[in-house]
Write a protein that holds these residues in place. Structure first.
Motif, PDB file in Angstrom:
ATOM      1  N   TYR A  21      12.157  56.181  40.703  1.00  0.00           N
ATOM      2  CA  TYR A  21      12.230  55.879  39.276  1.00  0.00           C
ATOM      3  C   TYR A  21      10.829  55.585  38.748  1.00  0.00           C
ATOM      4  O   TYR A  21      10.106  54.767  39.321  1.00  0.00           O
ATOM      5  CB  TYR A  21      13.148  54.685  39.036  1.00  0.00           C
ATOM      6  CG  TYR A  21      14.607  55.006  39.312  1.00  0.00           C
ATOM      7  CD1 TYR A  21      15.498  55.229  38.267  1.00  0.00           C
ATOM      8  CD2 TYR A  21      15.083  55.095  40.620  1.00  0.00           C
ATOM      9  CE1 TYR A  21      16.828  55.539  38.519  1.00  0.00           C
ATOM     10  CE2 TYR A  21      16.414  55.410  40.880  1.00  0.00           C
ATOM     11  CZ  TYR A  21      17.270  55.631  39.820  1.00  0.00           C
ATOM     12  OH  TYR A  21      18.581  55.949  40.080  1.00  0.00           O
ATOM     13  N   TYR A  23       9.138  54.153  35.422  1.00  0.00           N
ATOM     14  CA  TYR A  23       9.468  53.440  34.187  1.00  0.00           C
ATOM     15  C   TYR A  23       8.285  53.396  33.229  1.00  0.00           C
ATOM     16  O   TYR A  23       7.152  53.064  33.638  1.00  0.00           O
ATOM     17  CB  TYR A  23       9.886  51.999  34.501  1.00  0.00           C
ATOM     18  CG  TYR A  23      11.271  51.877  35.082  1.00  0.00           C
ATOM     19  CD1 TYR A  23      12.389  51.741  34.264  1.00  0.00           C
ATOM     20  CD2 TYR A  23      11.461  51.909  36.466  1.00  0.00           C
ATOM     21  CE1 TYR A  23      13.658  51.625  34.798  1.00  0.00           C
ATOM     22  CE2 TYR A  23      12.738  51.796  37.009  1.00  0.00           C
ATOM     23  CZ  TYR A  23      13.822  51.654  36.172  1.00  0.00           C
ATOM     24  OH  TYR A  23      15.085  51.558  36.706  1.00  0.00           O
ATOM     25  N   ASN A  25       6.572  51.146  30.970  1.00  0.00           N
ATOM     26  CA  ASN A  25       6.665  49.705  31.212  1.00  0.00           C
ATOM     27  C   ASN A  25       5.828  48.875  30.235  1.00  0.00           C
ATOM     28  O   ASN A  25       4.930  48.143  30.629  1.00  0.00           O
ATOM     29  CB  ASN A  25       6.246  49.408  32.659  1.00  0.00           C
ATOM     30  CG  ASN A  25       6.595  47.999  33.090  1.00  0.00           C
ATOM     31  OD1 ASN A  25       7.583  47.431  32.628  1.00  0.00           O
ATOM     32  ND2 ASN A  25       5.789  47.430  33.973  1.00  0.00           N
ATOM     33  N   ALA A  62      11.611  50.615  30.511  1.00  0.00           N
ATOM     34  CA  ALA A  62      11.899  49.216  30.809  1.00  0.00           C
ATOM     35  C   ALA A  62      12.319  48.500  29.524  1.00  0.00           C
ATOM     36  O   ALA A  62      11.846  48.834  28.435  1.00  0.00           O
ATOM     37  CB  ALA A  62      10.667  48.547  31.407  1.00  0.00           C
TER      38      ALA A  62
END
Length: 276
Positions: A21, A23, A25, A62
């Motif tokens: 994964y 992300y 962020n 996120a």
């Protein structure tokens, strides 16, 4: 040693699955794309592409949103002519900057491994640029989308206007890009922008996990070849595409993966493929 990024996080929840994964962020900024992102994103994708333990990349956001678009500070700094008194030189520098930003998004297509977009919350402007470059797109019911650039006085320039028409059709892409209107996950499904809409973020994450792990278990040569041939076929006639895949398979078809896949089917067992 694992690289630490300012705008991204790489998470490997199940090292044996082949799924990683990635992300976006910056949750406090709804994952707006800063200048650092455009340097870090292609670097992160390249590292995952070259990692033999990675077969599929899931791209997610996120926090409460996938991506709210390009950070306005990034836009304003790129478009500030104060750094050059010469209009021609400023324009040339700006063109190079735009190409730099474009290359970061195109890195998704240049990654040999499939990239699956997991979209929840907002997916606006630069977020659309990102997901249209992804290979598969899923979203939750709460997701909403907007090709927003026209509302901030600019023409979308990071790939949406080039990729979106091939996904949702020319007329739909024109309407979405000219109006900048917000549209829902269910409409995104109707348009073909996403393959499936899940009721909740939790169901979305589980659904994407199942799909990603399913792809990751397949022959890596077959998967990377399928992505490469499909992307090339966008620019070719059927005849040219057939010629290209014939050349591709003449180099890749005779492999241990083919033997293993056939044997596994005959023996009714799960195929086990070497890393790529």
């Amino acid at each position: 040693m694992e690289v630490k990024y300012k705008t991204l996080e790489i998470v490997n929840t199940n090292p044996n699955s082949g799924v990683v994964y990635l992300y976006l962020n910056r949750p406090s900024q709804r994952n707006a794309l800063s200048r650092d992102f455009f340097s870090e994103f292609p670097e992160a994708l390249s590292s995952l592409d070259q990692n033999p333990n990675v077969n599929v990349v899931v791209l997610a956001g996120a926090g409460s949103h996938f991506c709210s678009g390009i950070d306005l500070k990034t836009l304003s700094s790129a478009a500030d002519p104060a750094s050059s008194a010469d209009r021609g030189r400023f324009a040339e520098r700006l063109r190079r900057e735009i190409k730099f930003l474009q290359d970061a998004i195109t890195a998704i297509e240049q990654c040999r491994k499939p990239v699956i977009a997991l979209v929840h919350g907002a997916c606006i402007g630069g977020g659309i640029d990102i997901i249209t470059a992804c290979d598969i797109r899923f979203c939750s019911k709460d997701a909403f989308f907007s090709v927003k650039e026209v509302d901030v006085g600019m023409t979308a320039d990071l790939g949406t206007l080039q990729r979106l028409p091939t996904i949702v059709g020319f007329g739909n892409a024109m309407e979405l890009a000219l109006t900048g209107r917000r549209f829902s996950g269910s409409e995104a499904k109707e348009l073909g922008l996403v393959s499936r809409v899940f009721v909740s973020k939790e169901e979305l994450e589980e659904g994407v996990r199942v799909v990603a792990e399913g792809i990751a278990a397949k022959s890596p040569l077959a998967v990377t070849g399928t992505k490469a041939v499909l992307l090339r076929s966008r620019e070719q006639t059927v005849e040219q595409g057939l010629d290209y895949v014939a050349t591709w398979n003449s180099a890749m078809l005779i492999s241990d993966d083919l033997t293993e896949a056939v044997s596994a089917q005959i023996q009714k067992r799960k195929a086990v493929f070497a890393k790529l």
